[in-house]
Design a protein around this motif. Structure first.
Motif, PDB file in Angstrom:
ATOM      1  N   ALA A  48       0.860  -1.174   0.000  1.00  0.00           N
ATOM      2  CA  ALA A  48       0.000   0.000   0.000  1.00  0.00           C
ATOM      3  C   ALA A  48       0.898   1.226   0.000  1.00  0.00           C
ATOM      4  CB  ALA A  48      -0.911  -0.016   1.219  1.00  0.00           C
ATOM      5  N   GLU A  49       0.316   2.405   0.130  1.00  0.00           N
ATOM      6  CA  GLU A  49       1.121   3.625   0.061  1.00  0.00           C
ATOM      7  C   GLU A  49       2.181   3.679   1.150  1.00  0.00           C
ATOM      8  OE1 GLU A  49      -1.189   7.143  -0.054  1.00  0.00           O
ATOM      9  OE2 GLU A  49      -2.215   6.646  -1.928  1.00  0.00           O
ATOM     10  N   GLN A  50       1.771   3.453   2.392  1.00  0.00           N
ATOM     11  CA  GLN A  50       2.699   3.580   3.519  1.00  0.00           C
ATOM     12  C   GLN A  50       2.935   2.271   4.257  1.00  0.00           C
ATOM     13  OE1 GLN A  50       4.271   6.449   4.016  1.00  0.00           O
ATOM     14  NE2 GLN A  50       3.090   7.432   2.366  1.00  0.00           N
ATOM     15  N   SER A  51       2.336   1.186   3.780  1.00  0.00           N
ATOM     16  CA  SER A  51       2.421  -0.059   4.542  1.00  0.00           C
ATOM     17  C   SER A  51       2.192  -1.248   3.615  1.00  0.00           C
ATOM     18  CB  SER A  51       1.384  -0.054   5.671  1.00  0.00           C
ATOM     19  OG  SER A  51       0.076   0.062   5.129  1.00  0.00           O
ATOM     20  N   TYR A  52       2.088  -2.421   4.209  1.00  0.00           N
ATOM     21  CA  TYR A  52       1.791  -3.638   3.485  1.00  0.00           C
ATOM     22  C   TYR A  52       0.508  -4.249   4.050  1.00  0.00           C
ATOM     23  CZ  TYR A  52       6.535  -3.564   1.534  1.00  0.00           C
ATOM     24  OH  TYR A  52       7.675  -3.222   0.864  1.00  0.00           O
ATOM     25  N   TYR A  53      -0.152  -5.073   3.216  1.00  0.00           N
ATOM     26  CA  TYR A  53      -1.308  -5.813   3.692  1.00  0.00           C
ATOM     27  C   TYR A  53      -1.333  -7.163   2.992  1.00  0.00           C
ATOM     28  CZ  TYR A  53      -3.623  -4.262  -0.650  1.00  0.00           C
ATOM     29  OH  TYR A  53      -3.944  -4.014  -1.967  1.00  0.00           O
ATOM     30  N   LEU A  54      -2.237  -8.045   3.398  1.00  0.00           N
ATOM     31  CA  LEU A  54      -2.311  -9.388   2.842  1.00  0.00           C
ATOM     32  C   LEU A  54      -3.443  -9.514   1.834  1.00  0.00           C
ATOM     33  CD1 LEU A  54      -1.805 -11.721   5.951  1.00  0.00           C
ATOM     34  CD2 LEU A  54      -0.198 -11.344   4.077  1.00  0.00           C
ATOM     35  N   LEU A  55      -3.182 -10.254   0.779  1.00  0.00           N
ATOM     36  CA  LEU A  55      -4.217 -10.786  -0.095  1.00  0.00           C
ATOM     37  C   LEU A  55      -4.368 -12.268   0.224  1.00  0.00           C
ATOM     38  CD1 LEU A  55      -3.312  -9.259  -3.602  1.00  0.00           C
ATOM     39  CD2 LEU A  55      -5.041  -8.451  -1.995  1.00  0.00           C
ATOM     40  N   THR A  56      -5.601 -12.718   0.406  1.00  0.00           N
ATOM     41  CA  THR A  56      -5.824 -14.133   0.721  1.00  0.00           C
ATOM     42  C   THR A  56      -6.933 -14.710  -0.163  1.00  0.00           C
ATOM     43  OG1 THR A  56      -7.328 -13.523   2.521  1.00  0.00           O
ATOM     44  CG2 THR A  56      -5.023 -13.926   3.099  1.00  0.00           C
ATOM     45  N   PRO A  57      -6.709 -14.805  -1.473  1.00  0.00           N
ATOM     46  CA  PRO A  57      -7.708 -15.414  -2.344  1.00  0.00           C
ATOM     47  C   PRO A  57      -7.795 -16.919  -2.122  1.00  0.00           C
ATOM     48  CG  PRO A  57      -5.689 -15.045  -3.560  1.00  0.00           C
ATOM     49  CD  PRO A  57      -5.492 -14.422  -2.206  1.00  0.00           C
ATOM     50  N   SER A  58      -8.886 -17.508  -2.567  1.00  0.00           N
ATOM     51  CA  SER A  58      -9.008 -18.959  -2.491  1.00  0.00           C
ATOM     52  C   SER A  58      -7.914 -19.622  -3.317  1.00  0.00           C
ATOM     53  CB  SER A  58     -10.381 -19.398  -3.006  1.00  0.00           C
ATOM     54  OG  SER A  58     -10.423 -20.806  -3.158  1.00  0.00           O
ATOM     55  N   ALA A  59      -7.327 -20.667  -2.759  1.00  0.00           N
ATOM     56  CA  ALA A  59      -6.339 -21.452  -3.499  1.00  0.00           C
ATOM     57  C   ALA A  59      -7.002 -22.557  -4.307  1.00  0.00           C
ATOM     58  CB  ALA A  59      -5.336 -22.067  -2.522  1.00  0.00           C
ATOM     59  N   VAL A  60      -8.313 -22.645  -4.212  1.00  0.00           N
ATOM     60  CA  VAL A  60      -9.060 -23.755  -4.799  1.00  0.00           C
ATOM     61  C   VAL A  60      -9.929 -23.266  -5.946  1.00  0.00           C
ATOM     62  CG1 VAL A  60     -10.888 -25.445  -4.354  1.00  0.00           C
ATOM     63  CG2 VAL A  60      -9.099 -25.063  -2.651  1.00  0.00           C
ATOM     64  N   LYS A  61      -9.893 -23.964  -7.036  1.00  0.00           N
ATOM     65  CA  LYS A  61     -10.863 -23.822  -8.108  1.00  0.00           C
ATOM     66  C   LYS A  61     -11.633 -25.138  -8.180  1.00  0.00           C
ATOM     67  CE  LYS A  61      -9.665 -19.702  -9.424  1.00  0.00           C
ATOM     68  NZ  LYS A  61     -10.573 -18.533  -9.208  1.00  0.00           N
ATOM     69  N   LEU A  62     -12.940 -25.054  -8.328  1.00  0.00           N
ATOM     70  CA  LEU A  62     -13.716 -26.285  -8.404  1.00  0.00           C
ATOM     71  C   LEU A  62     -13.272 -27.089  -9.619  1.00  0.00           C
ATOM     72  CD1 LEU A  62     -17.285 -25.176  -7.301  1.00  0.00           C
ATOM     73  CD2 LEU A  62     -15.361 -25.967  -5.934  1.00  0.00           C
ATOM     74  N   PRO A  63     -13.369 -28.416  -9.546  1.00  0.00           N
ATOM     75  CA  PRO A  63     -12.805 -29.285 -10.587  1.00  0.00           C
ATOM     76  C   PRO A  63     -13.174 -28.850 -11.998  1.00  0.00           C
ATOM     77  CG  PRO A  63     -13.622 -30.598  -8.761  1.00  0.00           C
ATOM     78  CD  PRO A  63     -14.002 -29.183  -8.460  1.00  0.00           C
ATOM     79  N   GLN A  64     -12.242 -29.037 -12.908  1.00  0.00           N
ATOM     80  CA  GLN A  64     -12.403 -28.526 -14.274  1.00  0.00           C
ATOM     81  C   GLN A  64     -13.513 -29.215 -15.065  1.00  0.00           C
ATOM     82  OE1 GLN A  64     -10.733 -25.794 -15.550  1.00  0.00           O
ATOM     83  NE2 GLN A  64     -10.287 -25.650 -13.361  1.00  0.00           N
ATOM     84  N   ASP A  65     -13.964 -30.389 -14.614  1.00  0.00           N
ATOM     85  CA  ASP A  65     -15.020 -31.074 -15.349  1.00  0.00           C
ATOM     86  C   ASP A  65     -16.411 -30.649 -14.875  1.00  0.00           C
ATOM     87  OD1 ASP A  65     -14.963 -32.209 -12.852  1.00  0.00           O
ATOM     88  OD2 ASP A  65     -14.971 -34.285 -13.539  1.00  0.00           O
ATOM     89  N   THR A  66     -16.480 -29.608 -14.043  1.00  0.00           N
ATOM     90  CA  THR A  66     -17.784 -29.125 -13.623  1.00  0.00           C
ATOM     91  C   THR A  66     -18.478 -28.382 -14.752  1.00  0.00           C
ATOM     92  OG1 THR A  66     -16.766 -27.127 -12.778  1.00  0.00           O
ATOM     93  CG2 THR A  66     -17.142 -28.876 -11.195  1.00  0.00           C
ATOM     94  N   VAL A  67     -19.776 -28.212 -14.593  1.00  0.00           N
ATOM     95  CA  VAL A  67     -20.565 -27.468 -15.564  1.00  0.00           C
ATOM     96  C   VAL A  67     -20.351 -25.976 -15.330  1.00  0.00           C
ATOM     97  CG1 VAL A  67     -22.899 -27.011 -16.412  1.00  0.00           C
ATOM     98  CG2 VAL A  67     -22.284 -29.303 -15.607  1.00  0.00           C
ATOM     99  N   ARG A  68     -19.975 -25.243 -16.370  1.00  0.00           N
ATOM    100  CA  ARG A  68     -19.764 -23.809 -16.245  1.00  0.00           C
ATOM    101  C   ARG A  68     -20.936 -23.105 -16.942  1.00  0.00           C
ATOM    102  NH1 ARG A  68     -14.762 -22.766 -14.358  1.00  0.00           N
ATOM    103  NH2 ARG A  68     -14.845 -20.579 -14.980  1.00  0.00           N
ATOM    104  N   LEU A  69     -21.629 -22.291 -16.195  1.00  0.00           N
ATOM    105  CA  LEU A  69     -22.849 -21.665 -16.696  1.00  0.00           C
ATOM    106  C   LEU A  69     -22.676 -20.155 -16.754  1.00  0.00           C
ATOM    107  CD1 LEU A  69     -25.345 -23.703 -14.501  1.00  0.00           C
ATOM    108  CD2 LEU A  69     -24.756 -24.139 -16.878  1.00  0.00           C
ATOM    109  N   GLN A  70     -22.915 -19.562 -17.899  1.00  0.00           N
ATOM    110  CA  GLN A  70     -22.872 -18.119 -18.067  1.00  0.00           C
ATOM    111  C   GLN A  70     -24.312 -17.610 -18.080  1.00  0.00           C
ATOM    112  OE1 GLN A  70     -19.821 -16.393 -18.602  1.00  0.00           O
ATOM    113  NE2 GLN A  70     -20.946 -14.510 -18.226  1.00  0.00           N
ATOM    114  N   TYR A  71     -24.647 -16.731 -17.139  1.00  0.00           N
ATOM    115  CA  TYR A  71     -26.019 -16.272 -17.007  1.00  0.00           C
ATOM    116  C   TYR A  71     -26.203 -14.893 -17.630  1.00  0.00           C
ATOM    117  CZ  TYR A  71     -27.159 -20.055 -13.811  1.00  0.00           C
ATOM    118  OH  TYR A  71     -27.387 -21.293 -13.258  1.00  0.00           O
ATOM    119  N   CYS A  72     -27.350 -14.701 -18.241  1.00  0.00           N
ATOM    120  CA  CYS A  72     -27.760 -13.383 -18.681  1.00  0.00           C
ATOM    121  C   CYS A  72     -28.493 -12.733 -17.519  1.00  0.00           C
ATOM    122  CB  CYS A  72     -28.665 -13.495 -19.899  1.00  0.00           C
ATOM    123  SG  CYS A  72     -29.272 -11.893 -20.472  1.00  0.00           S
TER     124      CYS A  72
END
Length: 480
Positions: A321-345
């Motif tokens: 950051a400008e004057q300091s540091y902070y943590l990013l903690t995103p998920s390390a997991v993605k659901l399995p690649q053979d799952t159904v991926r749905l794009q919604y309108c």
């Protein structure tokens, strides 16, 4: 608040067994312990009651995974010694690649587990055990304790890290509402170096589960030290929570970069987390997991076939950051690649039908007003997530989400800056009894258990005006 009779009816109507979060059927589990990675396998140890679905009779359970989402249960790793030094409480483990402990005799790589034992009179001491077969079995050190109790009621949860500059091990141990830092060359003999925590940080309850380690920030190529501390009670939204500090460690003392209180997760159900030892790229990132519950209601959640689950694994990075540091903690997991991926309108007027277990991604832009994602079922229950640009806040409301006993009917609040509201990337993981929310690559997180009578089958989008936008909504359905 619902009556006990209604809560009993709720229990009889449904099971909330997690589909892709770690738990142990027919058992109680809590804090993750002894995390290490070796030869392609992640080892997860944890607090385990082998005899019941409520806390007590603490052992170390064990599970392994090679993909961070599918876990295989293994035999109990460490057994309680109620007639000896005591029950096996929380701690860590390290891969002793250079055999500094001297436990290896024939070229093995020792795994050294460090843990607290609590006797029947509740005296807490620090002990170790070692494995010479990659964690399949452990031998308890015959000269335990390696650190006796210094006269404190709360003296527990040791976690060990290698200090590269000094070529020695450091151990952090909770001592009431601060931590003690120790030094050792062989993991057996320890000398106290310093203390940290007096008059800094949140102190609404006892400190637990410290984890002190270095990270190199990719933005600046600068090394900083991170200290994770769980606290119970005293969290930002009630009960158990986890704070963290960023600073420097000189081989003796840890000094925080500032006195700001930083929360790793604003939700009520991310507690007692620690990081793995010996993972790839460990100098730049850490892999983290936490217990997904809160001591306000942990023994009383409505599914009596199991109690206690873990959050998804998260990757931990330093960000400048400008004057300091902070943590990013995103998920390390993605659901399995053979799952159904749905794009919604996206249509504000029509709710979206959602599966029982899935992940969701979307982009939100707010200059004023608010937008809400509302999960609903056919029992008139709902979980509401609202982002408000005017108040610069996030609200997660589970007061109408089913189970509400023991303080569970909470409203979770989290601050957001004006800039974050205008450019918000959101990733959400929904399982049978939990919702994990990651804002802007894990710059902010909210983890919340939910126990509705029926699964939330509809997602509604509420907007205060046309000036708000929610775009690129994508749902990934989980299938085993």
């Amino acid at each position: 608040m619902q009556s006990s009779t209604k809560q009993n009816d709720l229990i009889e109507q449904r099971s909330w067994t997690p589909q892709y979060h770690f738990y142990k059927p027919n058992h109680w589990i809590n804090d993750p312990n002894g995390l290490f990675f070796l030869n392609g396998t992640y080892h997860l140890f944890f607090q385990l009651n082998p005899d019941d679905v409520v806390w007590g009779n603490m052992h170390w359970g064990h599970a392994t995974s090679d993909d961070l989402i599918n876990w295989q249960h293994q035999p109990i790793a460490l057994y309680a010694e109620p007639e000896g030094l005591g029950y096996i409480f929380s701690g860590g483990a390290i891969v002793d690649k250079n055999n500094t402990s001297g436990f290896a005799k024939n070229g093995e790589t020792p795994i050294v587990a460090t843990f607290t034992q609590q006797s029947k009179d509740e005296t807490q001491v620090q002990s170790i055990a070692y494995s010479l077969d990659e964690g399949k079995s452990f031998t308890v050190y015959d000269q335990n304790p390696v650190i006796p109790n210094p006269g404190l009621k709360d003296f527990r949860d040791p976690k060990v890290t290698w200090y590269e500059k000094g070529q020695f091990w450091i151990k952090t141990v909770v001592a009431g509402q601060c931590i003690h830092i120790y030094k050792s060359n062989d993991l057996k003999t320890w000398h106290k170096l310093s203390e940290f925590g007096h008059k800094i940080g949140a102190h609404g309850g006892v400190w637990e589960c410290p984890d002190l380690f270095p990270l190199i920030c990719s933005d600046t190529d600068t090394e900083r030290w991170v200290l994770i501390i769980s606290i119970n009670p005293g969290g930002p939204n009630g009960g158990s929570a986890t704070q963290y500090f960023i600073g420097d460690f000189d081989g003796e003392k840890f000094v925080s970069q500032d006195e700001q209180i930083r929360w790793l997760d604003y939700g009520t159900d991310c507690y007692a987390g620690i990081t793995w030892d010996n993972t790839p790229n460990i100098k730049h990132s850490r892999t983290y997991i936490a217990w997904m519950s809160n001591w306000q209601y942990a023994n009383n959640t409505p599914d009596n076939t199991w109690r206690g689950a873990m959050t998804l694994l998260r990757t931990m990075y330093l960000k400048k950051a400008e004057q300091s540091y902070y943590l990013l903690t995103p998920s390390a997991v993605k659901l399995p690649q053979d799952t159904v991926r749905l794009q919604y309108c996206l249509s504000k007027e029509q709710p979206i039908s959602v599966p029982e277990a899935y992940s969701l991604e979307c982009d939100i832009s707010l200059t004023q007003g608010n937008i809400a994602l509302v999960w609903k079922n056919d029992c008139n229950e709902q979980f509401r997530l609202e982002i408000d640009a005017d108040t610069q806040s996030v609200t997660a409301d589970r007061t109408k989400a089913g189970f509400t006993d023991k303080g569970f009917d909470s409203v979770i609040k989290m601050p957001l800056s004006k800039h974050e509201c205008t450019n918000l990337q959101l990733e959400i993981f929904v399982d049978e009894c939990s919702i994990e929310l990651f804002f802007n690559n894990g710059a902010h997180c909210i983890t919340a258990l939910v126990f509705p009578k029926q699964a939330f089958s509809q997602l509604h989008i509420d907007q205060s005006s046309k000036k708000e936008s929610l775009e690129n909504l994508k749902i990934t359905k989980y299938t085993k």
